[in-house]
Scaffold this motif. Structure first.
Motif, short mmCIF file in Angstrom:
data_model
loop_
_atom_site.label_atom_id
_atom_site.label_comp_id
_atom_site.label_asym_id
_atom_site.label_seq_id
_atom_site.Cartn_x
_atom_site.Cartn_y
_atom_site.Cartn_z
N TYR A 1 38.65 31.63 42.59
CA TYR A 1 37.32 31.50 42.00
C TYR A 1 36.89 30.03 41.98
O TYR A 1 35.79 29.69 42.40
CB TYR A 1 37.36 32.09 40.59
N GLY B 1 33.17 28.64 42.02
CA GLY B 1 32.89 29.24 40.73
C GLY B 1 31.76 30.25 40.72
O GLY B 1 31.41 30.85 41.74
N GLY B 2 31.19 30.43 39.55
CA GLY B 2 30.20 31.47 39.31
C GLY B 2 28.98 31.42 40.19
O GLY B 2 28.51 32.46 40.68
N VAL C 1 29.94 32.68 43.67
CA VAL C 1 30.17 34.13 43.68
C VAL C 1 28.83 34.86 43.58
O VAL C 1 28.59 35.84 44.30
CB VAL C 1 31.12 34.55 42.55
N VAL D 1 29.21 40.68 40.38
CA VAL D 1 29.63 39.28 40.19
C VAL D 1 30.85 39.25 39.26
O VAL D 1 31.82 38.53 39.53
CB VAL D 1 28.48 38.41 39.63
N GLN D 2 30.82 40.03 38.20
CA GLN D 2 31.97 40.09 37.30
C GLN D 2 33.21 40.58 38.04
O GLN D 2 34.30 40.02 37.89
CB GLN D 2 31.69 41.03 36.12
N SER E 1 34.42 38.00 40.58
CA SER E 1 34.94 36.85 39.83
C SER E 1 36.32 37.16 39.25
O SER E 1 37.24 36.33 39.34
CB SER E 1 33.98 36.47 38.70
N GLN E 2 36.47 38.33 38.68
CA GLN E 2 37.76 38.71 38.11
C GLN E 2 38.82 38.80 39.19
O GLN E 2 39.93 38.30 39.04
CB GLN E 2 37.65 40.05 37.38
N GLY F 1 38.80 34.28 38.23
CA GLY F 1 37.89 33.50 37.40
C GLY F 1 37.97 33.89 35.94
O GLY F 1 38.61 34.88 35.58
N VAL G 1 36.21 35.46 34.04
CA VAL G 1 35.22 36.51 33.83
C VAL G 1 35.95 37.84 33.84
O VAL G 1 36.87 38.05 34.62
CB VAL G 1 34.16 36.50 34.97
#
Length: 129
Positions: free
Chosen positions: A15, A20-21, A24, A58-59, A62-63, A67, A69
């Motif tokens: 991630y 990062g977020g 993603v 996205v969650q 990310s997981q 990440g 999240v």
């Protein structure tokens, strides 16, 4: 249940390695443009709250990438129950995800780990032969 990919680059999670977020979210946005533009897949998303779906995706990604999240969406088997998704449809979704990751210059080893982790969900998502 969604597995987390076990890769890291330089001590950071996948991630972190991809940006990062924001990175993603950009991958997920491109992914859904591809999926919704695919006549084989677009019909599955009629009357779908795409904002909510993208947030959950996205969650999920990310997981999987390690990440900070946690996926908070519905159980994958329950969310896809009765939708008639085939192995071919699932494979096409994976193709779009791989292309979206590659277009964002995500390293091949990370792409491989994401695909492996999400591939483990195939039995929960495919509901038709």
């Amino acid at each position: 249940m969604v597995e987390q990919a076990q890769g890291s680059v330089g001590g950071n999670s996948d991630y972190d390695a991809v940006g990062g977020g924001a990175a993603v979210a950009s991958v997920v946005d491109l992914f859904y443009r591809k999926v919704l533009g695919d006549p084989q897949l677009a019909g599955y998303f009629v009357d779908t709250d795409l904002t909510r779906l993208k947030r959950h995706q996205v969650q999920l990604v990310s997981q999987v990438m390690g990440g900070p999240v946690t996926y908070e969406g519905a159980d994958l088997a329950e969310a896809h129950k009765g939708r008639g998704i085939t192995d071919e449809d699932f494979g096409q979704v994976v193709v779009h995800l791989v292309h979206s990751l590659e277009e964002h210059e995500v390293p091949a080893d990370i792409v491989g780990r994401v695909v492996t982790a999400l591939g483990a969900t195939q039995a929960d998502i495919v509901t038709a032969s």
